[in-house]
Design a protein around this motif. Structure first.
Motif, mmCIF file in Angstrom:
data_model
loop_
_atom_site.group_PDB
_atom_site.id
_atom_site.type_symbol
_atom_site.label_atom_id
_atom_site.label_comp_id
_atom_site.label_asym_id
_atom_site.label_seq_id
_atom_site.Cartn_x
_atom_site.Cartn_y
_atom_site.Cartn_z
ATOM 1 N N GLY A 88 0.775 -1.222 0.000
ATOM 2 C CA GLY A 88 0.000 0.000 0.000
ATOM 3 C C GLY A 88 0.814 1.282 0.000
ATOM 4 N N ILE A 89 0.086 2.365 -0.148
ATOM 5 C CA ILE A 89 0.644 3.700 -0.147
ATOM 6 C C ILE A 89 1.271 4.010 1.210
ATOM 7 N N ASP A 90 2.347 4.776 1.196
ATOM 8 C CA ASP A 90 2.972 5.252 2.426
ATOM 9 C C ASP A 90 2.033 6.265 3.069
ATOM 10 N N LYS A 91 1.479 5.937 4.231
ATOM 11 C CA LYS A 91 0.491 6.802 4.880
ATOM 12 C C LYS A 91 1.078 8.169 5.231
ATOM 13 N N LYS A 92 2.399 8.225 5.435
ATOM 14 C CA LYS A 92 3.022 9.512 5.739
ATOM 15 C C LYS A 92 2.881 10.477 4.569
ATOM 16 N N LEU A 93 2.819 9.926 3.357
ATOM 17 C CA LEU A 93 2.641 10.768 2.180
ATOM 18 C C LEU A 93 1.304 11.483 2.236
ATOM 19 N N LEU A 94 0.264 10.763 2.631
ATOM 20 C CA LEU A 94 -1.060 11.371 2.713
ATOM 21 C C LEU A 94 -1.102 12.495 3.739
ATOM 22 N N GLU A 95 -0.347 12.329 4.819
ATOM 23 C CA GLU A 95 -0.324 13.350 5.869
ATOM 24 C C GLU A 95 0.533 14.541 5.454
ATOM 25 N N ARG A 96 1.674 14.265 4.868
ATOM 26 C CA ARG A 96 2.648 15.315 4.552
ATOM 27 C C ARG A 96 2.179 16.223 3.423
ATOM 28 N N ALA A 97 1.500 15.659 2.461
ATOM 29 C CA ALA A 97 1.223 16.382 1.228
ATOM 30 C C ALA A 97 -0.233 16.814 1.092
ATOM 31 N N ASN A 98 -0.941 16.958 2.212
ATOM 32 C CA ASN A 98 -2.377 17.186 2.098
ATOM 33 C C ASN A 98 -2.742 18.495 1.410
ATOM 34 N N ASP A 99 -1.809 19.455 1.354
ATOM 35 C CA ASP A 99 -2.115 20.708 0.660
ATOM 36 C C ASP A 99 -1.939 20.590 -0.848
ATOM 37 N N ARG A 100 -1.339 19.516 -1.327
ATOM 38 C CA ARG A 100 -1.116 19.316 -2.768
ATOM 39 C C ARG A 100 -1.972 18.184 -3.332
ATOM 40 N N LEU A 101 -2.551 17.370 -2.471
ATOM 41 C CA LEU A 101 -3.353 16.245 -2.933
ATOM 42 C C LEU A 101 -4.798 16.675 -3.133
ATOM 43 N N VAL A 102 -5.384 16.234 -4.239
ATOM 44 C CA VAL A 102 -6.783 16.515 -4.540
ATOM 45 C C VAL A 102 -7.497 15.182 -4.712
ATOM 46 N N PHE A 103 -8.500 14.937 -3.851
ATOM 47 C CA PHE A 103 -9.223 13.667 -3.867
ATOM 48 C C PHE A 103 -10.510 13.833 -4.678
ATOM 49 N N VAL A 104 -10.690 12.986 -5.693
ATOM 50 C CA VAL A 104 -11.850 13.116 -6.571
ATOM 51 C C VAL A 104 -12.718 11.869 -6.488
ATOM 52 N N ASP A 105 -14.025 12.054 -6.633
ATOM 53 C CA ASP A 105 -14.947 10.921 -6.606
ATOM 54 C C ASP A 105 -15.964 11.000 -7.733
ATOM 55 N N GLN A 106 -15.657 11.793 -8.750
ATOM 56 C CA GLN A 106 -16.476 11.855 -9.950
ATOM 57 C C GLN A 106 -15.590 12.280 -11.126
ATOM 58 N N LYS A 107 -16.114 12.125 -12.323
ATOM 59 C CA LYS A 107 -15.367 12.554 -13.502
ATOM 60 C C LYS A 107 -14.935 14.004 -13.329
ATOM 61 N N THR A 108 -13.623 14.259 -13.443
ATOM 62 C CA THR A 108 -13.079 15.582 -13.157
ATOM 63 C C THR A 108 -12.096 15.985 -14.242
ATOM 64 N N GLU A 109 -12.296 17.162 -14.808
ATOM 65 C CA GLU A 109 -11.366 17.694 -15.797
ATOM 66 C C GLU A 109 -10.242 18.389 -15.043
ATOM 67 N N ILE A 110 -9.094 17.744 -14.972
ATOM 68 C CA ILE A 110 -8.000 18.238 -14.134
ATOM 69 C C ILE A 110 -7.080 19.195 -14.885
ATOM 70 N N ALA A 111 -7.157 19.193 -16.194
ATOM 71 C CA ALA A 111 -6.512 20.165 -17.076
ATOM 72 C C ALA A 111 -7.362 20.171 -18.334
ATOM 73 N N SER A 112 -7.092 21.070 -19.252
ATOM 74 C CA SER A 112 -7.925 21.166 -20.442
ATOM 75 C C SER A 112 -7.941 19.849 -21.208
ATOM 76 N N ASN A 113 -9.140 19.225 -21.283
ATOM 77 C CA ASN A 113 -9.355 17.959 -21.993
ATOM 78 C C ASN A 113 -8.583 16.785 -21.398
ATOM 79 N N VAL A 114 -8.220 16.905 -20.116
ATOM 80 C CA VAL A 114 -7.561 15.818 -19.376
ATOM 81 C C VAL A 114 -8.495 15.432 -18.227
#
Length: 282
Positions: free
Chosen positions: A110-136
């Motif tokens: 699994g994922i290193d749980k410390k990563l989830l804690e350390r980077a919470n200001d840069r992580l974006v959690f999505v639960d639906q279709k999301t356009e994260i950049a133009s046409n991406v």
């Protein structure tokens, strides 16, 4: 036109012995003026390889994690150290532990749980279709028309002390819509590569798929490089893929070379290997 480079895969180009490999996946994508990182392997290997491939991690605009297995996400720690601007998108799900279990052997994958804690200001959690950049687009709801890979039988989650088969509610796929068609990125395709292709065509009807890229998780036990299922079942997946409007498929990592050869016997030149260091124009 898209420029795609494999920063990390299980193998590398024979002509690039200077590049390092690991059992993992990381892809660099240049599309429509944006740079996208899709997965980051399990260490800083992808960063070191990027430098050798004349790719500047600082210039990447957005990053995507396909699922919460270490060989796709733990390298994000090093990405965040080397890139000050990009958000990192991943599927929103319950916080669990992830394990490989077989024949009495257990391994934390699994994922290193410390990563989830350390980077919470840069992580974006999505639960639906999301356009994260133009046409991406990050796609979180994946069709279940076809069976999931048989190699999934060794993958478990744990929460509240109980082990359960992983249902991959932490997996997403990436679809990039260019003027001349779609490119579908699978990560490991634990939900099934056929299901991901079907999902892309349902969400973007009347589009041709220029390429499907990533692992297809057709390996059984990785240490034995066995196939997940019978030869006939792997070939049937290839035959089903051949009936979809797909120009090319680029794969490696968890597809496994034995399964790759079986798919190749069906798909021919439409299927190509994507080792570390290879760049393709799509």
């Amino acid at each position: 036109m898209m420029k795609l480079t494999a920063l990390v895969d299980n193998t590398r180009l024979n002509s690039r012995p200077d590049l390092s490999v690991e059992r993992g996946l990381s892809l660099h994508i240049e599309t429509m003026g944006s740079q996208v990182l899709f997965d980051a392997g399990s260490s800083d290997t992808f960063c070191k390889n990027a430098s050798l491939l004349d790719i500047n991690i600082q210039d990447i605009d957005v990053a995507v994690i396909s699922h919460r297995h270490h060989d796709h996400c733990n390298g994000i720690t090093h990405f965040l150290d080397n890139n000050a601007k990009a958000n990192v998108y991943l599927k929103n799900c319950e916080n669990k532990n992830y394990y490989f279990r077989a024949f009495g052997f257990k391994s934390d994958v699994g994922i290193d749980k410390k990563l989830l804690e350390r980077a919470n200001d840069r992580l974006v959690f999505v639960d639906q279709k999301t356009e994260i950049a133009s046409n991406v687009f990050a796609i979180t709801e994946i069709n279940k028309r076809y069976p999931e890979p048989k190699g999934n039988q060794y993958l478990y989650t744990q929460s509240n002390g109980d082990y359960e088969l992983d249902v991959f509610d932490h997996e997403l796929m990436l679809v990039i819509k260019e003027d001349d068609g779609l490119v579908v990125f699978t990560g490991c395709a634990h939900s099934g590569v056929l299901n991901m292709v079907q999902t892309a065509l349902e969400l973007f009807p009347n589009h041709r798929i220029k390429a499907v890229v990533g692992g297809f998780h057709l390996v059984g036990l990785p240490v034995l490089n066995s196939i997940g299922g019978t030869q006939q079942e792997i070939k049937a997946i290839g035959e089903a893929l051949s009936r979809y409007p797909i120009d090319k498929l680029y794969t490696g990592h968890c597809t496994g070379m034995k399964a790759f050869e079986l798919l190749k016997s069906v798909l021919g030149d439409r299927l190509e290997h994507l080792p570390t260091g290879r760049t393709v124009l799509i």
